[in-house]
Design an enzyme around this catalytic site. Structure first.
Site, short mmCIF file in Angstrom:
data_model
loop_
_atom_site.label_atom_id
_atom_site.label_comp_id
_atom_site.label_asym_id
_atom_site.label_seq_id
_atom_site.Cartn_x
_atom_site.Cartn_y
_atom_site.Cartn_z
N ASP A 163 0.84 -1.20 0.00
CA ASP A 163 0.00 0.00 0.00
C ASP A 163 0.88 1.25 0.00
O ASP A 163 1.90 1.30 0.69
CB ASP A 163 -0.90 0.02 1.24
CG ASP A 163 -2.02 -1.01 1.15
OD1 ASP A 163 -2.25 -1.53 0.05
OD2 ASP A 163 -2.63 -1.30 2.20
N ASP A 185 1.38 3.83 1.59
CA ASP A 185 1.36 4.61 2.83
C ASP A 185 2.44 4.07 3.75
O ASP A 185 3.19 3.17 3.40
CB ASP A 185 -0.03 4.56 3.50
CG ASP A 185 -0.49 3.14 3.83
OD1 ASP A 185 0.35 2.22 3.79
OD2 ASP A 185 -1.67 2.96 4.12
N TYR A 236 -12.35 -3.00 -1.07
CA TYR A 236 -11.55 -3.14 0.15
C TYR A 236 -12.14 -2.30 1.29
O TYR A 236 -12.30 -1.08 1.16
CB TYR A 236 -10.12 -2.69 -0.14
CG TYR A 236 -9.17 -2.82 1.01
CD1 TYR A 236 -8.72 -4.07 1.43
CD2 TYR A 236 -8.71 -1.70 1.68
CE1 TYR A 236 -7.83 -4.19 2.48
CE2 TYR A 236 -7.82 -1.81 2.73
CZ TYR A 236 -7.38 -3.06 3.13
OH TYR A 236 -6.51 -3.17 4.19
#
Length: 725
Positions: free
Chosen positions: A97, A99, A322
């Site tokens: 991801d 992040d 998601y």
């Protein structure tokens, strides 16, 4: 799901294996594999030193010299799959991801296996095939993201140090005093518990007071039919502030009666008029926190139940995207799927079939914005039109909510008709308001909220369309007495909302700004688990829909310094971690400073339970040699020390904290000739002051502490007298 999307975007046939997908044939084949959350976790204390397996005060603090990771038992099989793949790889694409946590999650696996081959980084936040292909075609060197990984690693290690040491310290302290069980302390869970305890305390100590609402009936001049009569409420003026509370409620009935007598039957004039039609745009699609809050309001579902249900809709039925997302925005490329998604909604949920077929797909709301999509996009229905089996009632409810908020993006704005008339009668001001829903638009899909009301209130009569300067007459007045109400106990929905908007519980402006720019307390994926952990550890209990703190939870929060029990720590950490990510901070220095704070907390005197006459523990008070005086900076107990200018109160955490207070050996000059009363927030002496509203008590540590207490004939209300010295 990301692994499947990547494989679908790569050329060649797809071969499925245990924990991987092979795309293409021969030397050009690409293997796609994945993590299942964190495959590794920080090692337990006993891994570093066998002595640390047992909990002993003499062994604190627990600070590892060389950090180690250990495989998580539940996902050890997938870790083994990755080990076999990365050891043979010539080139690795890191698609975690985009992040902080997504970067660390993959990086720690690569470091654990000491990977030497080149690693490219791809950033994917949209699972559409074209978006995935575009991301795969623009890889970057993974080393460009090392600061992001360092920031996440610093957070992980700091949480370990903070939780392990303070949990052991406070548990052992309570055991020495005869208490049982584990008193866990964490950077996030403890401030959440503090929110509940402080709310419970506010309700328990609340004293209802009467207040008065003055309403008049007004008739426009020349109206003989009375059809245009309307009601207006009194507005206080500047010279009447002394009769009001902090929420501008009138506390004196005599004042209300005097105003009513002064305006009854008297003429007046309209001073201002405003009428308009106000448009209200549809709310954005749901993030996980927004979904949990809305499901709590509409169906009374707990946070964990909503997360589990959404996870089932995502993994088992593949009906929603998601679910552990903190975003409420969508990639612009998703607009191409809008017709297919609406058709799928109509087939999965027949109650929304008419709405799904009647939306205007040419409308484009603010949710379609690539620049605001980070690691994930908002939760929306997928193109799948059939569930994988029968849906439970909770699954139907959650899918219905997700679908409603998606369909709202294609519906017209709601239009509200609003009106306001200001008027003056005998030097007193009044205001009448009107609001009505003119065009419901997207509100036709707004979910119904659970409510104790059995019937809707009758709509208000429209205001007459008057202009400034028009004459009116007061023909009647009414005074209604009401009681001030305490705040409500937290529910799952309101506690989640408080965690998400934690900045409003912080007084420091800079810390409040930092928390507004972060995700609040916890993350979308962890908030439900944090709340459930507090229940499991006997800190919280349910009373109907309400969440309350147990005596164990109350005693812990009352014993802890504010530096631990307040959310300020999270803001300070987030600011430092952001500096590390930007290259302006040093993770090693951050951890060393944290170790110093932990040493200071552990050096504080232990706490002891205070028993009531019934024998139950109600709260704990720190033991110190300064009679309950607390540090103005960190609220640790203080000691009396000698200095070159005489004796003074000094923080017990010195040199980590240099907070001081002067000795208060003489009576305060506040007109009471009494010994000091302690501030309920920081225990500094209260000082009696006078404002335009009358006498009150303020903290002598102002502006560091802004606590105020009402005055009752020279005595602060609801403050316990300090012990005699």
């Amino acid at each position: 799901s990301l692994g499947r999307a990547i494989a679908d975007a790569l050329p060649g046939p797809i071969q499925k294996g245990p924990g991987w997908l092979r795309c293409g044939d021969g030397e050009q084949a690409v293997i796609v594999s994945w993590c299942i959350g964190h495959l590794l976790e920080p090692a337990e204390p006993a891994t570093y030193d066998p002595r640390w397996k047992s909990w002993r005060m003499a062994d604190l603090p627990v600070f590892p010299d060389q950090w180690q990771l250990a495989p998580r038992d539940s996902v050890a099989k997938q870790l083994g799959v990755l080990e076999g793949l990365v050891r043979k790889a010539e080139l690795i694409y890191h698609a975690g991801d985009p992040d902080r946590e997504g970067q660390l999650l993959v990086d720690e696996v690569l470091r654990y296996f000491n990977v030497r081959c080149p690693v490219h980084r791809v950033l994917i936040n949209d699972l559409n095939r074209d978006a995935v292909r575009k991301a795969l075609a623009a890889p970057r060197d993974n080393r460009d993201f090392r600061r992001l990984s360092h920031s996440a690693l610093a957070r992980q290690r700091a949480d370990w140090l903070y939780g392990i040491n303070l949990t052991r310290y406070y548990t052992l302290s309570y055991q020495q005093q005869g208490a049982d069980g584990v008193y866990s302390v964490g950077r996030v869970q403890t401030p959440v518990l503090g929110l509940v305890v402080h709310r419970d305390d506010t309700i328990a100590n609340f004293e209802p007071k009467p207040w008065y609402r003055l309403t008049i009936t007004v008739r426009p001049s020349g109206d003989e039919t009375r059809d245009q009569d309307f009601e207006a409420r009194w507005l206080p003026s500047e010279n009447q502030q002394e009769f009001l509370d902090d929420e501008d409620r009138l506390l004196d009935r005599e004042v209300a009666e005097d105003i009513a007598n002064a305006v009854n039957g008297r003429p007046g004039r309209i001073t201002a008029a405003r009428f308009r039609d106000r448009k209200e745009t549809a709310p954005l699609p749901l993030s996980l926190s927004a979904l949990q809050i809305e499901a709590g309001k509409a169906f009374g579902m707990g946070a964990k139940a909503v997360l589990d249900t959404a996870q089932s809709l995502y993994e088992k039925h593949q009906l929603i995207t998601y679910p552990r997302s903190d975003s409420r925005y969508l990639p612009e490329g998703h607009l191409e799927q809008a017709a297919g998604v609406c058709q799928a909604i109509a087939k999965v949920d027949d109650s929304l079939a008419d709405a799904a077929s009647g939306v205007n797909l040419d409308r484009r709301s603010a949710t379609w914005n690539d620049s605001k999509v980070d690691a994930h996009h908002a939760i929306i229905p997928t193109l799948r039109a059939r569930p994988a089996g029968q849906l439970s009632q909770q699954e139907r409810n959650v899918y219905n909510l997700v679908a409603r908020y998606y369909l709202m993006q294609f519906m017209p704005d709601a239009v509200h008709r609003e009106g306001r008339l200001d008027l003056a009668i005998s030097d007193h001001r009044f205001r009448a308001t009107e609001t009505a829903l003119l065009e419901p638009g997207w509100k036709l899909l707004e979910p119904r909220q659970r409510s104790s009301k059995t019937s809707a209130e009758a709509p208000k009569k429209p205001l007459p369309r008057l202009e400034p300067g028009d004459d009116v007459t007061c023909i009647d007045s009414t005074i209604k007495e009401r009681l001030t109400q305490p705040p409500q106990h937290f529910t799952d929905a309101t506690l989640l909302a408080a965690m998400t908007n934690i900045a409003r519980f912080v007084s420091d402006p800079q810390l409040r700004k930092t928390l507004r720019e972060t995700d609040g307390l916890g993350t979308e994926a962890t908030r439900a688990a944090i709340i459930e952990t507090l229940f499991r550890r006997d800190y919280l209990f349910r009373e109907g829909r309400h969440i309350r703190a147990t005596e164990k939870g109350r005693s812990l929060i009352h014993a802890l310094p504010e530096a631990i029990s307040e959310p300020d720590m999270t803001a300070l950490w987030e600011a430092t971690l952001e500096q590390i990510r930007a290259g302006d901070g040093d993770p090693r220095r951050f951890l060393e400073e944290l170790k110093g704070q932990i040493r200071g907390f552990i050096r504080q005197p232990a706490s002891s339970p205070v028993k009531t006459s019934t024998g139950t523990s109600t709260e704990t008070l720190p033991q110190a040699d300064s009679d309950g005086i607390h540090c103005p900076k960190c609220r640790a107990p203080m000691r009396i020390r000698e200095g070159k200018f005489g004796r003074f109160h000094a923080c017990t955490r010195f040199p980590d904290c240099n907070g001081t207070r002067p000795l208060e050996d003489s009576a305060p000059q506040d007109g009471t000739s009494q010994r000091p009363w302690p501030c309920p927030a920081c225990y500094a002496p209260l000082v009696r002051r006078k404002s335009h509203r009358g006498w009150f008590w303020g903290c002598s540590n102002f502006p560091s502490c802004r606590q105020t207490v009402n005055d009752d004939n020279g005595i602060p209300v609801a403050v316990r007298r300090p012990p005699a010295r």
